[in-house]
Design a protein around this motif. Structure first.
Motif, PDB file in Angstrom:
ATOM      1  N   LYS A 116       0.810  -0.589  -0.077  1.00 17.82           N
ATOM      2  CA  LYS A 116      -0.037   0.123   0.499  1.00 17.82           C
ATOM      3  C   LYS A 116       1.132   1.051  -0.069  1.00 17.82           C
ATOM      4  O   LYS A 116       1.754   1.364   0.690  1.00 17.82           O
ATOM      5  N   LEU A 117       0.446   1.921  -0.625  1.00 22.36           N
ATOM      6  CA  LEU A 117       1.490   3.326  -1.298  1.00 22.36           C
ATOM      7  C   LEU A 117       0.812   4.314   0.441  1.00 22.36           C
ATOM      8  O   LEU A 117      -0.207   4.471   0.703  1.00 22.36           O
ATOM      9  N   PRO A 118       1.642   5.259   0.621  1.00 20.74           N
ATOM     10  CA  PRO A 118       1.020   6.628   1.676  1.00 20.74           C
ATOM     11  C   PRO A 118       0.828   7.317   0.869  1.00 20.74           C
ATOM     12  O   PRO A 118       0.732   7.230  -0.330  1.00 20.74           O
ATOM     13  N   MET A 119      -0.152   7.911   1.704  1.00 19.34           N
ATOM     14  CA  MET A 119      -0.807   9.205   1.279  1.00 19.34           C
ATOM     15  C   MET A 119      -0.270   9.987   0.776  1.00 19.34           C
ATOM     16  O   MET A 119      -1.232  10.811  -0.542  1.00 19.34           O
ATOM     17  N   GLU A 120       1.154  10.306   0.629  1.00 22.21           N
ATOM     18  CA  GLU A 120       1.380  11.329   0.484  1.00 22.21           C
ATOM     19  C   GLU A 120       1.708  10.859  -1.705  1.00 22.21           C
ATOM     20  O   GLU A 120       1.719  12.157  -2.025  1.00 22.21           O
ATOM     21  N   VAL A 121       2.408   9.635  -1.633  1.00 23.02           N
ATOM     22  CA  VAL A 121       2.729   9.552  -2.789  1.00 23.02           C
ATOM     23  C   VAL A 121       0.989   9.733  -3.850  1.00 23.02           C
ATOM     24  O   VAL A 121       1.149   9.778  -4.711  1.00 23.02           O
ATOM     25  N   ILE A 122      -0.282   9.032  -2.942  1.00 23.97           N
ATOM     26  CA  ILE A 122      -1.313   8.930  -3.912  1.00 23.97           C
ATOM     27  C   ILE A 122      -1.579  10.456  -4.259  1.00 23.97           C
ATOM     28  O   ILE A 122      -2.204  11.277  -4.835  1.00 23.97           O
ATOM     29  N   GLU A 123      -1.862  11.117  -3.483  1.00 25.11           N
ATOM     30  CA  GLU A 123      -2.200  13.072  -3.730  1.00 25.11           C
ATOM     31  C   GLU A 123      -1.242  13.559  -5.077  1.00 25.11           C
ATOM     32  O   GLU A 123      -1.952  14.313  -5.303  1.00 25.11           O
ATOM     33  N   ALA A 124       0.495  13.036  -4.768  1.00 27.94           N
ATOM     34  CA  ALA A 124       0.649  13.776  -5.641  1.00 27.94           C
ATOM     35  C   ALA A 124       0.830  12.825  -6.993  1.00 27.94           C
ATOM     36  O   ALA A 124       0.491  13.971  -7.506  1.00 27.94           O
ATOM     37  N   TRP A 125       0.406  11.571  -6.513  1.00 29.28           N
ATOM     38  CA  TRP A 125      -0.440  11.006  -7.889  1.00 29.28           C
ATOM     39  C   TRP A 125      -1.371  11.964  -8.388  1.00 29.28           C
ATOM     40  O   TRP A 125      -1.549  12.290  -9.863  1.00 29.28           O
ATOM     41  N   ALA A 126      -2.595  12.419  -7.864  1.00 28.77           N
ATOM     42  CA  ALA A 126      -3.334  12.613  -8.199  1.00 28.77           C
ATOM     43  C   ALA A 126      -3.702  13.883  -8.510  1.00 28.77           C
ATOM     44  O   ALA A 126      -4.451  14.269  -9.424  1.00 28.77           O
ATOM     45  N   ALA A 127      -2.592  14.889  -8.123  1.00 28.26           N
ATOM     46  CA  ALA A 127      -2.296  16.672  -8.347  1.00 28.26           C
ATOM     47  C   ALA A 127      -1.757  16.420 -10.380  1.00 28.26           C
ATOM     48  O   ALA A 127      -1.950  17.316 -10.529  1.00 28.26           O
ATOM     49  N   ALA A 128      -1.111  15.311 -10.004  1.00 25.62           N
ATOM     50  CA  ALA A 128      -0.453  15.202 -11.854  1.00 25.62           C
ATOM     51  C   ALA A 128      -1.259  14.646 -12.701  1.00 25.62           C
ATOM     52  O   ALA A 128      -1.406  14.048 -14.145  1.00 25.62           O
ATOM     53  N   HIS A 129      -3.179  13.399 -12.483  1.00 26.62           N
ATOM     54  CA  HIS A 129      -3.823  13.351 -12.858  1.00 26.62           C
ATOM     55  C   HIS A 129      -4.786  13.345 -12.259  1.00 26.62           C
ATOM     56  O   HIS A 129      -5.653  13.266 -11.747  1.00 26.62           O
ATOM     57  N   PRO A 130      -4.756  14.990 -13.412  1.00 27.43           N
ATOM     58  CA  PRO A 130      -6.699  16.212 -12.372  1.00 27.43           C
ATOM     59  C   PRO A 130      -7.801  15.610 -11.982  1.00 27.43           C
ATOM     60  O   PRO A 130      -8.716  15.107 -11.675  1.00 27.43           O
ATOM     61  N   ARG A 131      -7.713  14.054 -12.741  1.00 26.70           N
ATOM     62  CA  ARG A 131      -9.260  13.526 -12.999  1.00 26.70           C
ATOM     63  C   ARG A 131      -9.967  12.562 -12.584  1.00 26.70           C
ATOM     64  O   ARG A 131     -10.596  12.378 -11.661  1.00 26.70           O
ATOM     65  N   TRP A 132      -8.478  12.595 -11.791  1.00 30.82           N
ATOM     66  CA  TRP A 132      -8.181  10.615 -11.446  1.00 30.82           C
ATOM     67  C   TRP A 132      -8.495  11.192  -9.716  1.00 30.82           C
ATOM     68  O   TRP A 132      -8.014  12.605  -9.225  1.00 30.82           O
ATOM     69  N   ARG A 133      -9.180  11.141  -8.439  1.00 34.39           N
ATOM     70  CA  ARG A 133      -9.594  11.105  -7.519  1.00 34.39           C
ATOM     71  C   ARG A 133      -9.505  10.218  -6.391  1.00 34.39           C
ATOM     72  O   ARG A 133      -9.810   9.178  -7.052  1.00 34.39           O
TER      73      ARG A 133
END
Length: 96
Positions: A4-21
């Motif tokens: 499982k990825l840390p929340m910071e990694v997921i949030e950074a990824w989501a910020a780079a892929h704005p249509r994903w939540r």
């Protein structure tokens, strides 16, 4: 087993892929199409990619809309496999 990825990694990824939540422990994205048939064609393309990667999203179809939801059951959250699948789907379907 994937971790499982840390929340910071997921949030950074989501910020780079704005249509994903990120919601309720999973990444998700809704796609909209001009018809039911187009939505089903998209689902079939996603199925091919998912089979190739041996990692399968939850898919909901509502007429001309498709919701993809991904998380790794064995890890209890979002893993690198989920992010890779999401990126591969967007790239292969030109639905970014």
């Amino acid at each position: 087993m994937a971790e499982k990825l840390p929340m910071e990694v997921i949030e950074a990824w989501a910020a780079a892929h704005p249509r994903w939540r990120f919601r309720d422990g999973a990444i998700l994205k809704e796609y909209s199409f001009g018809s039911f048939r187009s939505a089903i064609v998209f689902v079939n393309r996603v199925a091919t990619i998912a089979d190739e990667l041996n990692h399968h999203p939850d898919i909901s179809v509502r007429y001309d809309r498709v919701l993809l939801r991904m998380w790794s059951h064995d890890a209890g959250g979002v893993t690198e496999r989920d992010l890779n699948l999401a990126e591969r789907i967007d790239f292969a379907t030109s639905a970014r």
